[in-house]
Design a protein around this motif. Structure first.
Motif, PDB file in Angstrom:
ATOM      1  N   LYS A  20       0.844  -1.175   0.000  1.00 32.30           N
ATOM      2  CA  LYS A  20       0.000   0.000   0.000  1.00 32.30           C
ATOM      3  C   LYS A  20       0.878   1.222   0.000  1.00 32.30           C
ATOM      4  N   TRP A  22       0.936   3.820   1.509  1.00 29.23           N
ATOM      5  CA  TRP A  22       0.916   4.743   2.643  1.00 29.23           C
ATOM      6  C   TRP A  22       1.529   4.092   3.868  1.00 29.23           C
ATOM      7  N   PHE A 273      -1.889   8.429   9.107  1.00 32.80           N
ATOM      8  CA  PHE A 273      -1.771   7.728   7.831  1.00 32.80           C
ATOM      9  C   PHE A 273      -1.150   8.696   6.843  1.00 32.80           C
ATOM     10  N   ALA A 275       0.775   9.468   3.038  1.00 30.40           N
ATOM     11  CA  ALA A 275       1.092   8.991   1.702  1.00 30.40           C
ATOM     12  C   ALA A 275       1.494  10.179   0.868  1.00 30.40           C
ATOM     13  N   ARG A 291      -6.902   2.823  -4.212  1.00 32.35           N
ATOM     14  CA  ARG A 291      -6.047   2.946  -3.036  1.00 32.35           C
ATOM     15  C   ARG A 291      -6.498   4.078  -2.147  1.00 32.35           C
ATOM     16  N   LEU A 295      -7.431   3.748   1.706  1.00 38.28           N
ATOM     17  CA  LEU A 295      -6.763   4.555   2.725  1.00 38.28           C
ATOM     18  C   LEU A 295      -7.792   5.247   3.616  1.00 38.28           C
ATOM     19  N   ILE A 307      -5.143  11.827   8.174  1.00 38.68           N
ATOM     20  CA  ILE A 307      -4.606  11.365   6.890  1.00 38.68           C
ATOM     21  C   ILE A 307      -3.755  12.502   6.357  1.00 38.68           C
TER      22      ILE A 307
END
Ligand code: ADP
Ligand code: ZN
Length: 651
Positions: A20, A22, A273, A275, A291, A295, A307
């Motif tokens: 993934k 992230w 989280f 990314a 994705r 997420l 996030i």
């Protein structure tokens, strides 16, 4: 999105195992049943497939067993031979079918490979003229009415095939439970349960908090509300208050945007989280949007959570014009998915989305619409005090020699960002280690600085001459703002380069103004020309730094003349309408030329006045300049104090 699709329960194992794009911080994965009624759900699809596999295995095993142990079919003549040899132990007959067992195994005739048999079955021709019963009893065989080999009943068959299946399922459950326990703290999600993770604050010492962020206090203050919200979401939702949803962090690379986001999560003790937007679209085509969905789903489950999407501009660039070649649909789909997810939040989920960019100017306006990234926090490169604090944060990790002078270091590193400073400390430690020293000395820092500065040239570590000129320019703006009655008070002066601008002077009205008179507008023009005037009276020349100032001065002057009737020569007449070519409205070229002339006259007058004012107060100008060179940033109070001017509150 009050109803949540149960993606997790139906997602296949293989999908979960894919990497993934992230990373997760501060999420200890501990499957716990969700509260009330919502017990962990079993994945029926998976159980069914395990059951099917179990059934097949059992079926095959049983058939094989049947083949090897089933009575052998033999010729009637062979049976007769065994009867004659008195080798038959028992038989069961039904009609002409005879099943039986031999006393001792005999080779099966014509069998390849050679096998022996004891149990047999055979058919007696109905025209046979022998008397099997007599022969058998003579041989001492038992003749019974029950089958010798018991056929498995329906229940029996079911049991034999289901039991191993149950054992298999049990084994599978045990194995996945074991795997899950092993994955605590790891990245993998999956398994049989639709599980709910409770965030358990990780080893607190490892997480980044506001202690690790220095020199950007004003920005830190802006995120404390988010921290508070994430800590007690109930406090806000109870009153129906909408939570902050999207925060856009803008600022040059290395100014600590990522750090700030991580610290916000760390401070609130919620999972983080993160990314990079680029990672979403670098993946296989068509996966980016999916994705993003995953997420957000995971974050929702771990809520309250943050996030963080870095480099949002790589997918959030304004659509149309300058479309990147290739991968564009992917980018758009991914962006749309992010927007959809954000729109789906009603603010009670406790998920805050933070995004970072150093190109806020190219962002798609769709991103910054209310309810999305509607809050923007600008992170600037630190000023001198900020640099001292940042250096101190990073010096905590290295042993320092007594001669280290943080103030001196901060003074020598104008324009450097938090990342540059962190790197500087690291480089110095490396140099000290190479020397074999057991503490980092001031010389190490300065040697490292030389090395680092080569790499920092990109964001202009300003040469001293240029810094001084910038200081005069900004001080000129500021001083004129302070000297003129009714002008907007000066809020901040800075000579830290920001983007294209080398410095900045900020002045905002005390209260909202709705109409402006000619005096105020002239004051604005004079203030705008302050930089230019200061450069002229100090250096006798001007630099390219004045272009936006002139733009502003010209715009105001032209509007005073052409729109607001503030020039006696043109009179109360609208010459420059809001849009379109004035000539189309019947304005003559002569009038337009007069407007230009009038505007030029106003600007020239204002410039003269600006230079006069600055020359009259040259001491104050110099005082502000030295304060600026010293501190790089002056707030309202410091600026007025440096100039020695009483702050006049605009009544
Ligand atoms: P950005 O996301 O703005 O490019 P980062 O947050 O990745 O910058 O910063 C990189 C590193 O620089 C951080 O991990 C930290 O070590 C250091 N750093 C940046 N700004 C600060 C700051 N204000 N205080 C302390 N360290 C900082
Ligand atoms: Zn200027």
């Amino acid at each position: 999105m009050s109803e949540q699709p149960n993606h997790n329960a139906t997602r296949s194992e293989a999908e979960d195992d894919k990497p993934k794009p992230w990373r997760i911080e501060g999420l200890t994965k501990k499957p716990t049943p969700t509260k009330g009624g919502d017990r962990p759900k079993l994945d029926w699809r998976r159980i069914l497939s395990v059951a099917l596999a179990g059934y097949l295995v059992t079926f095959l095993a049983v058939s094989l067993l049947d083949v090897t142990t089933a009575p052998k079919s033999i010729a009637y003549t062979e049976f007769q031979a065994q009867m004659a040899a008195q080798n038959v132990k028992s038989v069961y007959a039904r009609g002409d079918t005879i099943q039986g067992e031999l006393k001792s195994p005999k080779p099966l005739p014509d069998a390849t490979p050679a096998t022996e048999y004891t149990q047999f079955t055979t058919e007696r021709p109905n025209w046979a003229k022998d008397d099997p019963l007599a022969e058998l009893t003579a041989g001492g065989a038992v003749v019974r009415a029950t089958p010798i080999v018991e056929q498995r009943g329906l229940l029996g068959s079911l049991l034999t095939s289901i039991l191993p299946m149950l054992i298999l399922i049990g084994l599978y459950l045990a194995a996945s439970a074991w795997l899950m326990r092993r994955q605590l703290g790891g990245g993998g999600v999956g398994g049989l349960m639709g599980k709910k993770f409770t965030p358990v604050a990780e080893d607190e010492a490892k997480r980044v908090t506001f202690d690790d962020v220095a020199g950007i206090d004003e920005v830190e203050e802006q995120v404390t509300e988010i921290v508070d919200f994430l800590k007690n979401p109930g406090k806000y939702t109870r009153l129906g208050a909408r939570a902050p949803k999207g925060v856009l962090l803008t600022g040059a690379p290395g100014t600590g945007k990522t750090l700030l986001a991580r610290a916000t999560a760390g401070e609130a003790g919620v999972p983080f989280f993160s990314a990079s937007a680029a990672e979403f679209i670098e993946m296989i085509v068509g996966v980016g949007a999916q994705r993003v969905r995953q997420l957000f789903e995971e974050a929702r489950k771990a809520a309250p959570a943050i996030i963080f999407i870095d480099e949002i501009d790589t997918i959030g660039r304004a659509r149309g014009g300058g479309r990147a070649l290739g991968g564009n649909d992917e980018r758009e789909q991914t962006l749309n998915q992010i927007l959809t997810e954000m729109d789906g939040f009603d603010g009670t989920e406790g998920v805050v989305i933070m995004a970072a960019t150093n190109r806020a100017d190219v962002l798609d306006p769709a991103l910054t619409r209310p309810g999305r990234f509607d809050r923007e926090i600008t992170v600037h490169a630190p000023d001198r005090t900020g640099r001292v604090q940042i250096l101190q944060v990073h010096m905590r990790k290295v042993p320092l020699a007594p001669d280290v002078d943080v103030e001196a270091l901060a003074k020598s590193t104008p324009g450097m960002t938090g990342a540059d400073l962190a790197n500087l400390v690291n480089e110095a430690a490396i140099l000290a280690a190479k020397r074999g020293a057991d503490a980092v000395a001031q010389a190490d820092f300065f040697n490292a600085l030389e090395k680092v500065q080569l790499g920092v040239a990109r964001h202009v570590v300003m040469p001293p001459d240029e810094r001084r000129l910038t200081a005069y320019h900004e001080a000129g703006h500021a001083l004129l703002g302070m000297l003129q009655k009714g002008a907007d008070p000066v809020r901040k002066i800075s000579i830290i380069p920001r983007g294209r601008a080398l410095g900045v002077t900020l002045s905002t009205p005390e209260e909202d103004k709705y109409g402006y008179d000619a005096d105020y507008l002239r004051g604005r023009i004079i203030g705008a020309l302050g930089g230019l005037a200061a450069e002229q009276i100090t250096y006798g020349k001007t630099t390219t730094g004045v272009d936006s100032d002139l733009e502003m001065a010209t715009a105001i002057a032209r509007q005073m003349v052409g729109r607001w009737g503030m020039s006696d020569r043109i009179g109360p007449m609208s010459v420059l309408s809001n849009e379109g070519d004035p000539r189309m409205l019947g304005i003559s070229d002569a009038t337009l030329a007069q407007v230009d002339e009038e505007a030029r006259r106003i600007i020239t007058d204002c410039l003269k006045e600006a230079r006069q004012l600055l020359s009259d107060h040259k001491d104050k100008l110099d005082a502000i300049v030295s304060a600026l060179l010293e501190k790089e940033t002056l707030d309202e109070d410091e600026a007025y104090a440096a100039a020695g001017i009483e702050r006049t509150t605009a009544a």
